[in-house]
Design a protein around this motif. Sequence first.
Motif, short mmCIF file in Angstrom:
data_model
loop_
_atom_site.label_atom_id
_atom_site.label_comp_id
_atom_site.label_asym_id
_atom_site.label_seq_id
_atom_site.Cartn_x
_atom_site.Cartn_y
_atom_site.Cartn_z
N TYR A 1 36.89 31.79 31.17
CA TYR A 1 36.11 32.74 32.25
C TYR A 1 36.97 33.57 32.99
O TYR A 1 36.54 34.77 33.12
N GLY A 2 38.04 33.10 33.54
CA GLY A 2 38.63 33.87 34.63
C GLY A 2 39.40 35.08 33.69
O GLY A 2 39.46 36.27 34.44
N ALA A 3 39.69 35.05 32.31
CA ALA A 3 40.16 36.08 31.79
C ALA A 3 39.20 37.21 31.43
O ALA A 3 39.51 38.49 31.64
N ARG A 4 37.99 36.75 31.27
CA ARG A 4 37.02 37.63 30.89
C ARG A 4 36.40 38.30 31.99
O ARG A 4 36.04 39.67 32.10
N ARG A 5 36.42 37.62 33.13
CA ARG A 5 36.01 38.22 34.38
C ARG A 5 37.22 39.47 34.81
O ARG A 5 36.64 40.43 35.25
N GLN A 6 38.45 39.11 34.92
CA GLN A 6 39.30 39.98 35.11
C GLN A 6 39.34 41.29 34.02
O GLN A 6 39.51 42.27 34.70
N VAL A 7 39.02 41.11 32.85
CA VAL A 7 39.02 42.18 31.77
C VAL A 7 37.97 43.12 32.20
O VAL A 7 38.20 44.24 31.96
N LYS A 8 36.90 42.47 32.64
CA LYS A 8 35.65 43.34 32.99
C LYS A 8 36.02 44.17 33.89
O LYS A 8 35.40 45.43 33.86
N ARG A 9 36.86 43.93 34.94
CA ARG A 9 37.43 44.73 36.03
C ARG A 9 38.47 45.77 35.67
O ARG A 9 38.60 46.89 36.15
N GLY A 10 39.08 45.51 34.65
CA GLY A 10 40.38 46.04 33.92
C GLY A 10 41.75 45.26 34.58
O GLY A 10 41.72 45.07 35.58
N VAL A 11 42.58 45.31 33.65
CA VAL A 11 43.89 44.74 33.97
C VAL A 11 45.08 45.66 33.62
O VAL A 11 44.88 46.02 32.24
N ASP A 12 46.00 45.83 34.28
CA ASP A 12 47.22 46.65 33.82
C ASP A 12 48.20 45.83 32.97
O ASP A 12 48.26 44.47 33.25
N VAL A 13 48.58 46.67 31.91
CA VAL A 13 49.40 45.94 30.86
C VAL A 13 50.73 46.87 30.69
O VAL A 13 50.73 48.22 31.05
N SER A 14 51.52 46.48 30.11
CA SER A 14 52.83 47.37 29.58
C SER A 14 52.89 46.70 28.04
O SER A 14 53.35 45.69 27.58
N LEU A 15 52.73 47.80 27.15
CA LEU A 15 52.84 47.52 25.75
C LEU A 15 53.83 48.14 25.06
O LEU A 15 53.94 49.41 25.16
N LEU A 16 54.90 47.34 24.61
CA LEU A 16 56.07 47.98 24.12
C LEU A 16 56.71 48.91 25.11
O LEU A 16 57.37 49.77 24.54
N GLY A 17 56.47 48.63 26.35
CA GLY A 17 57.28 49.44 27.48
C GLY A 17 56.45 50.59 27.94
O GLY A 17 56.80 51.43 28.86
N VAL A 18 55.01 50.78 27.35
CA VAL A 18 54.15 51.78 27.72
C VAL A 18 53.21 51.26 28.78
O VAL A 18 52.46 50.53 28.22
N GLU A 19 53.07 51.85 30.16
CA GLU A 19 52.06 51.38 30.92
C GLU A 19 50.82 51.73 30.32
O GLU A 19 50.31 52.65 29.61
N GLY A 20 49.62 50.72 30.44
CA GLY A 20 48.30 50.96 30.09
C GLY A 20 47.33 49.90 30.78
O GLY A 20 47.60 49.34 31.86
#
Length: 160
Positions: free
Chosen positions: A57-76
């Motif tokens: 639930y906590g992860a789904r709630r945060q993803v609904k708002r949007g979460v910052d990531v770095s995929l192979l060194g590229v921000e997203g």
Amino acid sequence: MTSRRPAAELDSPLGRITVLRGPIGAYVPLGGSTERWEFVLDGSEILSVDGMGTPGYGARRQVKRGVDVSLLGVEGRVTGRRSVGPRGRFVRLEAGGTVFAAGARFPRNYVVDSSDVELADFNGPDWHFEAAEPGIVAFAALVVAAGLEVALTSPLLEIF
């Protein structure tokens, strides 16, 4: 991060992915804590996620708002939504020009890229990749480790 601890190990076509988690914010009642997640393949980080909630639930709630990531060194950013209709249920990762989107389709779910080419399909932890490369494997590991595949199922199924 104050502490890093291995939270999960996932087998992938590219090798074993270790998921490290640790808190980055204060604990929030009913919301859990925000965490930094790192996905490590053969000793190198392939994906990091800042501000993820606890799995489920906590992860789904945060993803609904949007979460910052770095995929192979590229921000997203990773976003997602749960809806009654299948077109409204998705988990989407955008990093630079790379886009992966997981969507709902009965009986299996699928992942496509920005040009709607199917890259993988899955049913729970069983993933079938058309071509395994670090980006799509990292996205799959995120969906499984965070429990985001639940976002792809209809909330009506919880009633029955």
